[in-house]
Motif scaffolding. Sequence first.
Motif, PDB file in Angstrom:
ATOM      1  N   LEU A   1      -7.760  12.758   8.385  1.00 12.21           N
ATOM      2  CA  LEU A   1      -7.838  11.563   7.550  1.00 12.21           C
ATOM      3  C   LEU A   1      -9.229  11.528   6.936  1.00 12.21           C
ATOM      4  CD1 LEU A   1      -6.592   9.080  10.307  1.00 12.21           C
ATOM      5  CD2 LEU A   1      -5.173  10.013   8.476  1.00 12.21           C
TER       6      LEU A   1
ATOM      7  N   TYR B   1      -9.718   3.010  13.126  1.00 10.55           N
ATOM      8  CA  TYR B   1      -9.338   3.091  11.719  1.00 10.55           C
ATOM      9  C   TYR B   1     -10.524   2.534  10.940  1.00 10.55           C
ATOM     10  CZ  TYR B   1      -7.555   1.865   7.216  1.00 10.55           C
ATOM     11  OH  TYR B   1      -7.425   1.751   5.851  1.00 10.55           O
TER      12      TYR B   1
ATOM     13  N   PHE C   1       2.202   4.441   4.495  1.00  6.75           N
ATOM     14  CA  PHE C   1       1.564   3.557   5.467  1.00  6.75           C
ATOM     15  C   PHE C   1       2.552   2.634   6.211  1.00  6.75           C
ATOM     16  CE2 PHE C   1      -0.507  -0.656   6.025  1.00  6.75           C
ATOM     17  CZ  PHE C   1      -1.398  -0.307   7.026  1.00  6.75           C
TER      18      PHE C   1
ATOM     19  N   PHE D   1     -13.107  -3.516   6.041  1.00  5.61           N
ATOM     20  CA  PHE D   1     -12.557  -2.495   5.146  1.00  5.61           C
ATOM     21  C   PHE D   1     -13.672  -1.988   4.236  1.00  5.61           C
ATOM     22  CE2 PHE D   1      -8.970  -5.246   6.264  1.00  5.61           C
ATOM     23  CZ  PHE D   1      -8.205  -4.297   6.923  1.00  5.61           C
ATOM     24  N   HIS D   2     -14.430  -2.936   3.676  1.00  5.27           N
ATOM     25  CA  HIS D   2     -15.419  -2.512   2.680  1.00  5.27           C
ATOM     26  C   HIS D   2     -16.870  -2.763   3.099  1.00  5.27           C
ATOM     27  CE1 HIS D   2     -11.762  -2.965   0.069  1.00  5.27           C
ATOM     28  NE2 HIS D   2     -12.114  -1.700  -0.074  1.00  5.27           N
TER      29      HIS D   2
ATOM     30  N   PHE E   1       0.931  14.525   6.164  1.00 10.17           N
ATOM     31  CA  PHE E   1       0.902  13.213   5.538  1.00 10.17           C
ATOM     32  C   PHE E   1       1.222  13.286   4.052  1.00 10.17           C
ATOM     33  CE2 PHE E   1      -2.260  12.093   9.048  1.00 10.17           C
ATOM     34  CZ  PHE E   1      -1.358  11.297   9.743  1.00 10.17           C
ATOM     35  N   THR E   2       1.289  12.109   3.457  1.00  9.97           N
ATOM     36  CA  THR E   2       1.590  11.962   2.034  1.00  9.97           C
ATOM     37  C   THR E   2       0.404  12.364   1.133  1.00  9.97           C
ATOM     38  OG1 THR E   2       2.189  10.318   0.365  1.00  9.97           O
ATOM     39  CG2 THR E   2       0.862   9.521   2.163  1.00  9.97           C
TER      40      THR E   2
ATOM     41  N   PHE F   1       0.816  -1.228   0.000  1.00 11.19           N
ATOM     42  CA  PHE F   1       0.000   0.000   0.000  1.00 11.19           C
ATOM     43  C   PHE F   1       0.849   1.277   0.000  1.00 11.19           C
ATOM     44  CE2 PHE F   1      -3.658  -2.195   2.593  1.00 11.19           C
ATOM     45  CZ  PHE F   1      -3.920  -3.007   1.511  1.00 11.19           C
TER      46      PHE F   1
ATOM     47  N   ILE G   1      -5.314   5.047  -3.891  1.00  8.75           N
ATOM     48  CA  ILE G   1      -6.396   4.090  -3.608  1.00  8.75           C
ATOM     49  C   ILE G   1      -7.581   4.147  -4.576  1.00  8.75           C
ATOM     50  CG2 ILE G   1      -7.981   3.193  -1.868  1.00  8.75           C
ATOM     51  CD1 ILE G   1      -6.116   4.093   0.288  1.00  8.75           C
TER      52      ILE G   1
ATOM     53  N   TRP H   1       3.583   4.223  10.236  1.00 12.22           N
ATOM     54  CA  TRP H   1       2.191   4.483  10.662  1.00 12.22           C
ATOM     55  C   TRP H   1       1.481   3.159  10.925  1.00 12.22           C
ATOM     56  CZ3 TRP H   1       3.071   9.025  11.806  1.00 12.22           C
ATOM     57  CH2 TRP H   1       3.522  10.003  10.928  1.00 12.22           C
TER      58      TRP H   1
ATOM     59  N   TYR I   1      -3.771  -6.621   6.510  1.00 11.39           N
ATOM     60  CA  TYR I   1      -2.739  -5.597   6.347  1.00 11.39           C
ATOM     61  C   TYR I   1      -1.344  -6.197   6.504  1.00 11.39           C
ATOM     62  CZ  TYR I   1      -5.677  -1.466   5.866  1.00 11.39           C
ATOM     63  OH  TYR I   1      -6.528  -0.518   5.374  1.00 11.39           O
TER      64      TYR I   1
ATOM     65  N   HIS J   1     -12.196   2.232   6.598  1.00  8.54           N
ATOM     66  CA  HIS J   1     -11.829   2.389   5.192  1.00  8.54           C
ATOM     67  C   HIS J   1     -13.040   2.776   4.349  1.00  8.54           C
ATOM     68  CE1 HIS J   1      -9.385   1.419   1.636  1.00  8.54           C
ATOM     69  NE2 HIS J   1     -10.393   0.699   1.183  1.00  8.54           N
TER      70      HIS J   1
ATOM     71  N   GLU K   1      -6.012   8.021   2.011  1.00  8.39           N
ATOM     72  CA  GLU K   1      -6.775   8.166   3.262  1.00  8.39           C
ATOM     73  C   GLU K   1      -6.255   9.296   4.133  1.00  8.39           C
ATOM     74  OE1 GLU K   1      -6.941   4.311   5.130  1.00  8.39           O
ATOM     75  OE2 GLU K   1      -8.365   3.641   3.629  1.00  8.39           O
TER      76      GLU K   1
HETATM   77  C1  RET Z   1      -0.332   7.082   4.813  1.00  8.65           C
HETATM   78  C2  RET Z   1      -1.204   6.979   6.044  1.00  8.65           C
HETATM   79  C3  RET Z   1      -2.258   6.083   6.147  1.00  8.65           C
HETATM   80  C4  RET Z   1      -2.507   5.250   4.946  1.00  8.65           C
HETATM   81  C5  RET Z   1      -3.303   4.218   4.772  1.00  8.65           C
HETATM   82  C6  RET Z   1      -3.485   3.490   3.545  1.00  8.65           C
HETATM   83  C7  RET Z   1      -2.695   3.838   2.346  1.00  8.65           C
HETATM   84  C8  RET Z   1      -4.417   2.501   3.552  1.00  8.65           C
HETATM   85  C9  RET Z   1      -4.784   1.669   2.450  1.00  8.65           C
HETATM   86  C10 RET Z   1      -5.781   0.785   2.606  1.00  8.65           C
HETATM   87  C11 RET Z   1      -6.276  -0.108   1.613  1.00  8.65           C
HETATM   88  C12 RET Z   1      -5.770  -0.046   0.228  1.00  8.65           C
HETATM   89  C13 RET Z   1      -7.232  -0.999   1.998  1.00  8.65           C
HETATM   90  C14 RET Z   1      -7.877  -1.943   1.156  1.00  8.65           C
HETATM   91  O1  RET Z   1      -8.812  -2.598   1.561  1.00  8.65           O
HETATM   92  C15 RET Z   1      -3.132   6.006   7.399  1.00  8.65           C
HETATM   93  C16 RET Z   1      -2.969   4.681   8.111  1.00  8.65           C
HETATM   94  C17 RET Z   1      -4.561   6.238   7.054  1.00  8.65           C
HETATM   95  C18 RET Z   1      -2.784   7.100   8.403  1.00  8.65           C
HETATM   96  C19 RET Z   1      -1.443   7.571   8.458  1.00  8.65           C
HETATM   97  C20 RET Z   1      -0.864   7.925   7.131  1.00  8.65           C
END
Ligand code: RET
Length: 547
Positions: free
Chosen positions: A168, A235, A93, A307-308, A120-121, A51, A126, A270, A332, A237, A140
Amino acid sequence: MDIIFGRNKKEQLEPLRARVTGRISAWLQGTLLRSGPGMHTVGETRYNHWFDGLALLHSFTIRDGKIYYRSKYLRSDTYNANIEANRIVVSEFGTMAYPDPCKNIFSKAFSYLSHTIPDFTDNCLINIMKCGEDFCATTETNYIRKINPQTLETLEKVDYRKHVAVNLATSHPHYDDAGNVLNIGTSIVDKGKTKYVIFKIPATVSGGGKKGLSPLKHMEVFCSIASHSLLSPSYYHSFGVTESYIVFLEQPFKMDILKMATAYLRGASWASCLAFHREDKTYIHIIDQRTRKSVLTKFYTDPMVVFHHVNAYEEDSCLLFDVIAYEDSSLYQLFYLANLKKSFEENSRLTSVPALKRFAVPLHMDKNAEMGSNLIKLSSTTARALKEEEDQVYCQPELLYEGLELPRINYAHNGKRYRYVFAAEVQWSPIPTKVIKYDILTKSSLKWGEVHCWPAEPVFVPTPGAEDEDHGIILSAIASTDPQKLPFLLVLDAKTFTELARASVDVEMHLDLHGLFIPGADWDAGKQAPSREERDRAAERRVAPRT
Ligand SMILES: CC1=C(/C=C/C(C)=C/C=C/C(C)=C/C=O)C(C)(C)CCC1
Ligand SMILES: [Fe+2]
């Protein structure tokens, strides 16, 4: 698997005509636009988690039976900074990165800590979101990036925080019939409170006929839900909506804010600040869209990780919602590249299979109901909601199907009664091997699969004027690990799940995450040519990516 996860993917900047076998219906015109991680090493440095990879946008444009493929890395600030430094300099992540190794790490960490929540980035890998006439790549964090859906050019960076107080936000917004966007984000320790903020982005902005008013500048808070904990919010999604309610799961998969605030100093990612608390409950928040308030009854269920959300709807004073649920957060863990690349079979077994579960909550409480009684009287589900003391209700789901992820539906049925789930079939490995259509009514399924083929999330496109929920086609980008077989766009008849066509492209296609279909009629003629902003950017383009 190294073909899929190990290598950085090359861009396909010029539209490449695909070799089509089978027949594409004349009505199918438009672009399937998707995003996912495409680059996992920069110079000598490598990301730890799948991710983390730099966002690679790709599209299949279908016009008069012909299909064209393109791909382009999102020129996020993150991408540009990494490429310029020829190493990873922005944290993702699963990878903590340090911008400048020459500077004293502690002075850097100090300035970093002085902002409790760090920047953050903007590596939006996604999903793609439509906001009015704009399309945005999303992740996110608090950043999204506008993109040109045709040229895949990267446009401006939007910071949600300038408009609504969220650090977020999900990559899975909902859209109403008018195209207004509803999303949810987390506001961390703002004015002493941590809350989940539901916000709206309007589809149009009335400005006395003035063109170019961006809906993104007009987003506003719809309502908020206080977090059970100030320093460990959940957390999540995605979330669910019905015609009159919003469903939000406050699950015991939590972020530790204190750990996050010191992560940089500790060299921790993270991801290491997230933990599943199997001793806690999952709280089910139901928000009435008319009052913008949570319903008073306290619904909860066993600890789980979702997640979904698939869909939700109201039926006879009950709210039904369907999710893909796990018993732990092993998903994860499996996407660490070390696990994906080593011995795939051994290291990639999920300890909990993703299961389609249906929950039912009563919208009106029967005051006279006995303690322990089931408040769900529907014949359509075996899901139960058991009355407990002090306005508490314990919900037990109905298990519908085990082994599916990346669910999609016919979006005309979002928030409404529906019957079909289109998804990717996964068993003990997190990488999908088949495309599946699950019929909730008959509890039967249809599948498409082929050896060495790795399907992406299936997208449903309705036939114009369709009356049946499954009258349309399914599009899924298929990656291939067979050197003799090119990757292709698969076109299935959504009713029968038979293959109508496939469009093969001679590229190394990446496994992506999510995306959307933009019907032909949706194109704004003005967006066909690169914008002035894009032309200026192209002129001062930075170094080409090193793959
Ligand atoms: C960078 C970043 C995050 C990125 C999370 C990502 C990239 C999650 C991807 C999830 C996916 C693809 C799920 C699929 O089911 C957080 C933890 C939100 C918070 C801190 C900074
Ligand atoms: Fe997702």
